[in-house]
Design a protein around this motif. Structure first.
Motif, PDB file in Angstrom:
ATOM      1  N   ILE A   5     -15.380  -6.692  -4.079  1.00  0.00           N
ATOM      2  CA  ILE A   5     -14.248  -5.895  -4.558  1.00  0.00           C
ATOM      3  C   ILE A   5     -13.708  -5.015  -3.432  1.00  0.00           C
ATOM      4  O   ILE A   5     -12.494  -4.924  -3.227  1.00  0.00           O
ATOM      5  CB  ILE A   5     -14.649  -5.064  -5.795  1.00  0.00           C
ATOM      6  CG1 ILE A   5     -14.883  -5.986  -6.994  1.00  0.00           C
ATOM      7  CG2 ILE A   5     -13.601  -4.009  -6.115  1.00  0.00           C
ATOM      8  CD1 ILE A   5     -15.479  -5.318  -8.218  1.00  0.00           C
ATOM      9  N   SER A   6     -14.598  -4.396  -2.671  1.00  0.00           N
ATOM     10  CA  SER A   6     -14.175  -3.553  -1.544  1.00  0.00           C
ATOM     11  C   SER A   6     -13.401  -4.365  -0.510  1.00  0.00           C
ATOM     12  O   SER A   6     -12.369  -3.922  -0.004  1.00  0.00           O
ATOM     13  CB  SER A   6     -15.382  -2.901  -0.877  1.00  0.00           C
ATOM     14  OG  SER A   6     -16.000  -2.004  -1.742  1.00  0.00           O
ATOM     15  N   THR A   7     -13.911  -5.549  -0.201  1.00  0.00           N
ATOM     16  CA  THR A   7     -13.239  -6.424   0.763  1.00  0.00           C
ATOM     17  C   THR A   7     -11.862  -6.825   0.244  1.00  0.00           C
ATOM     18  O   THR A   7     -10.874  -6.812   0.992  1.00  0.00           O
ATOM     19  CB  THR A   7     -14.098  -7.676   1.033  1.00  0.00           C
ATOM     20  OG1 THR A   7     -15.368  -7.256   1.560  1.00  0.00           O
ATOM     21  CG2 THR A   7     -13.421  -8.616   2.010  1.00  0.00           C
ATOM     22  N   LEU A   8     -11.793  -7.158  -1.034  1.00  0.00           N
ATOM     23  CA  LEU A   8     -10.515  -7.546  -1.624  1.00  0.00           C
ATOM     24  C   LEU A   8      -9.509  -6.389  -1.610  1.00  0.00           C
ATOM     25  O   LEU A   8      -8.325  -6.604  -1.342  1.00  0.00           O
ATOM     26  CB  LEU A   8     -10.711  -8.046  -3.054  1.00  0.00           C
ATOM     27  CG  LEU A   8     -11.291  -9.448  -3.182  1.00  0.00           C
ATOM     28  CD1 LEU A   8     -11.749  -9.712  -4.620  1.00  0.00           C
ATOM     29  CD2 LEU A   8     -10.262 -10.486  -2.759  1.00  0.00           C
ATOM     30  N   ALA A  12      -6.028  -6.570   0.186  1.00  0.00           N
ATOM     31  CA  ALA A  12      -4.825  -6.350  -0.623  1.00  0.00           C
ATOM     32  C   ALA A  12      -3.947  -5.263  -0.015  1.00  0.00           C
ATOM     33  O   ALA A  12      -2.721  -5.398   0.039  1.00  0.00           O
ATOM     34  CB  ALA A  12      -5.221  -5.993  -2.056  1.00  0.00           C
ATOM     35  N   TYR A  13      -4.577  -4.165   0.447  1.00  0.00           N
ATOM     36  CA  TYR A  13      -3.807  -3.084   1.076  1.00  0.00           C
ATOM     37  C   TYR A  13      -3.148  -3.563   2.371  1.00  0.00           C
ATOM     38  O   TYR A  13      -2.006  -3.199   2.656  1.00  0.00           O
ATOM     39  CB  TYR A  13      -4.685  -1.863   1.353  1.00  0.00           C
ATOM     40  CG  TYR A  13      -5.018  -1.067   0.122  1.00  0.00           C
ATOM     41  CD1 TYR A  13      -4.019  -0.616  -0.751  1.00  0.00           C
ATOM     42  CD2 TYR A  13      -6.338  -0.746  -0.190  1.00  0.00           C
ATOM     43  CE1 TYR A  13      -4.327   0.113  -1.876  1.00  0.00           C
ATOM     44  CE2 TYR A  13      -6.644  -0.008  -1.319  1.00  0.00           C
ATOM     45  CZ  TYR A  13      -5.638   0.420  -2.158  1.00  0.00           C
ATOM     46  OH  TYR A  13      -5.950   1.152  -3.283  1.00  0.00           O
ATOM     47  N   GLU A  14      -3.862  -4.373   3.129  1.00  0.00           N
ATOM     48  CA  GLU A  14      -3.274  -4.927   4.356  1.00  0.00           C
ATOM     49  C   GLU A  14      -2.071  -5.796   4.021  1.00  0.00           C
ATOM     50  O   GLU A  14      -1.020  -5.699   4.669  1.00  0.00           O
ATOM     51  CB  GLU A  14      -4.319  -5.737   5.132  1.00  0.00           C
ATOM     52  CG  GLU A  14      -5.347  -4.891   5.841  1.00  0.00           C
ATOM     53  CD  GLU A  14      -6.448  -5.714   6.504  1.00  0.00           C
ATOM     54  OE1 GLU A  14      -6.322  -6.967   6.585  1.00  0.00           O
ATOM     55  OE2 GLU A  14      -7.446  -5.115   6.932  1.00  0.00           O
ATOM     56  N   ALA A  15      -2.214  -6.638   2.999  1.00  0.00           N
ATOM     57  CA  ALA A  15      -1.101  -7.500   2.590  1.00  0.00           C
ATOM     58  C   ALA A  15       0.083  -6.654   2.111  1.00  0.00           C
ATOM     59  O   ALA A  15       1.234  -6.931   2.447  1.00  0.00           O
ATOM     60  CB  ALA A  15      -1.558  -8.459   1.489  1.00  0.00           C
ATOM     61  N   ASP A  20       3.482  -8.551   2.285  1.00  0.00           N
ATOM     62  CA  ASP A  20       3.102  -9.877   1.799  1.00  0.00           C
ATOM     63  C   ASP A  20       2.718  -9.701   0.331  1.00  0.00           C
ATOM     64  O   ASP A  20       1.547  -9.654  -0.025  1.00  0.00           O
ATOM     65  CB  ASP A  20       1.943 -10.437   2.626  1.00  0.00           C
ATOM     66  CG  ASP A  20       1.526 -11.831   2.196  1.00  0.00           C
ATOM     67  OD1 ASP A  20       2.099 -12.371   1.215  1.00  0.00           O
ATOM     68  OD2 ASP A  20       0.603 -12.378   2.824  1.00  0.00           O
ATOM     69  N   TYR A  21       3.746  -9.583  -0.504  1.00  0.00           N
ATOM     70  CA  TYR A  21       3.534  -9.219  -1.898  1.00  0.00           C
ATOM     71  C   TYR A  21       2.779 -10.282  -2.689  1.00  0.00           C
ATOM     72  O   TYR A  21       1.977  -9.947  -3.560  1.00  0.00           O
ATOM     73  CB  TYR A  21       4.868  -8.892  -2.573  1.00  0.00           C
ATOM     74  CG  TYR A  21       5.548  -7.679  -1.976  1.00  0.00           C
ATOM     75  CD1 TYR A  21       4.827  -6.543  -1.646  1.00  0.00           C
ATOM     76  CD2 TYR A  21       6.911  -7.680  -1.738  1.00  0.00           C
ATOM     77  CE1 TYR A  21       5.435  -5.429  -1.092  1.00  0.00           C
ATOM     78  CE2 TYR A  21       7.539  -6.566  -1.187  1.00  0.00           C
ATOM     79  CZ  TYR A  21       6.798  -5.446  -0.870  1.00  0.00           C
ATOM     80  OH  TYR A  21       7.402  -4.343  -0.322  1.00  0.00           O
ATOM     81  N   GLU A  22       3.012 -11.531  -2.389  1.00  0.00           N
ATOM     82  CA  GLU A  22       2.314 -12.595  -3.129  1.00  0.00           C
ATOM     83  C   GLU A  22       0.813 -12.535  -2.878  1.00  0.00           C
ATOM     84  O   GLU A  22       0.009 -12.660  -3.800  1.00  0.00           O
ATOM     85  CB  GLU A  22       2.886 -13.972  -2.791  1.00  0.00           C
ATOM     86  CG  GLU A  22       4.301 -14.188  -3.304  1.00  0.00           C
ATOM     87  CD  GLU A  22       4.451 -13.893  -4.796  1.00  0.00           C
ATOM     88  OE1 GLU A  22       3.618 -14.365  -5.599  1.00  0.00           O
ATOM     89  OE2 GLU A  22       5.405 -13.179  -5.160  1.00  0.00           O
ATOM     90  N   SER A  23       0.435 -12.335  -1.638  1.00  0.00           N
ATOM     91  CA  SER A  23      -0.984 -12.228  -1.306  1.00  0.00           C
ATOM     92  C   SER A  23      -1.585 -10.968  -1.938  1.00  0.00           C
ATOM     93  O   SER A  23      -2.685 -11.013  -2.495  1.00  0.00           O
ATOM     94  CB  SER A  23      -1.179 -12.200   0.208  1.00  0.00           C
ATOM     95  OG  SER A  23      -2.537 -12.056   0.525  1.00  0.00           O
ATOM     96  N   ALA A  24      -0.863  -9.864  -1.862  1.00  0.00           N
ATOM     97  CA  ALA A  24      -1.350  -8.621  -2.465  1.00  0.00           C
ATOM     98  C   ALA A  24      -1.554  -8.799  -3.968  1.00  0.00           C
ATOM     99  O   ALA A  24      -2.583  -8.361  -4.513  1.00  0.00           O
ATOM    100  CB  ALA A  24      -0.373  -7.479  -2.192  1.00  0.00           C
TER     101      ALA A  24
END
Length: 159
Positions: A5-8, A12-15, A20-24
């Protein structure tokens, strides 16, 4: 699980920062899937961040649905109060952008999800009615809401 979850969240914040809204959206959705019922804070934050992505895309209905799901899962906690305040500010912006009518359609699935929380159910129904231009029906429904903060949001929307 917490590490995933932390990695995600980081990804997500990087995206999101890279627009990169689709990836986020995929990352926040996955966080919600992993944290539902186990990590309420992570679920809450992922819901609101996914809502923020929808807001950036001018998808105000998506924002509203995510916000309401977040509120349902933290009902009666300090996070709930925080979430109501976050939603209040964004609904104010939506109203002033004259985009409230976006919230008039396709809310039946959300209403079903809110059934077990009468104040949240009535809030969604009142917002939907107001967005559809049915002010009197919305006012009647709003009068049944016991949560003072939700009722105050509706009063601001009526103005």
């Amino acid at each position: 699980m917490e590490t995933e979850i932390s990695t995600l969240f980081k990804e997500a914040y990087e995206a999101l920062n890279n627009q990169d809204y689709e990836s986020a959206k995929r990352k926040f959705d996955r966080i919600m899937e992993l944290s539902r019922g186990r990590f309420p804070e992570a679920y809450f934050e992922a819901c609101f961040k996914l809502g923020d992505v929808f807001f950036e895309e001018n998808n105000y209905r998506g924002f509203f649905k995510c916000s309401m799901r977040a509120l349902k899962h933290v009902y009666g906690t300090a996070l709930y109060e925080q979430g109501v305040n976050r939603m209040k500010h964004v609904l104010y912006i939506i109203k002033h952008n004259e985009a409230l009518p976006q919230l008039a359609e396709n809310m039946d699935p959300l209403l079903v999800q809110m059934k077990e929380r009468p104040d949240l159910y009535n809030f969604v129904l009142a917002v939907t009615m107001l967005a559809a231009g049915k002010r009197e029906e919305a006012r009647e429904i709003a009068s049944a809401i016991g949560d003072k903060k939700l009722a105050a949001i509706l009063e601001e929307l009526f103005e």
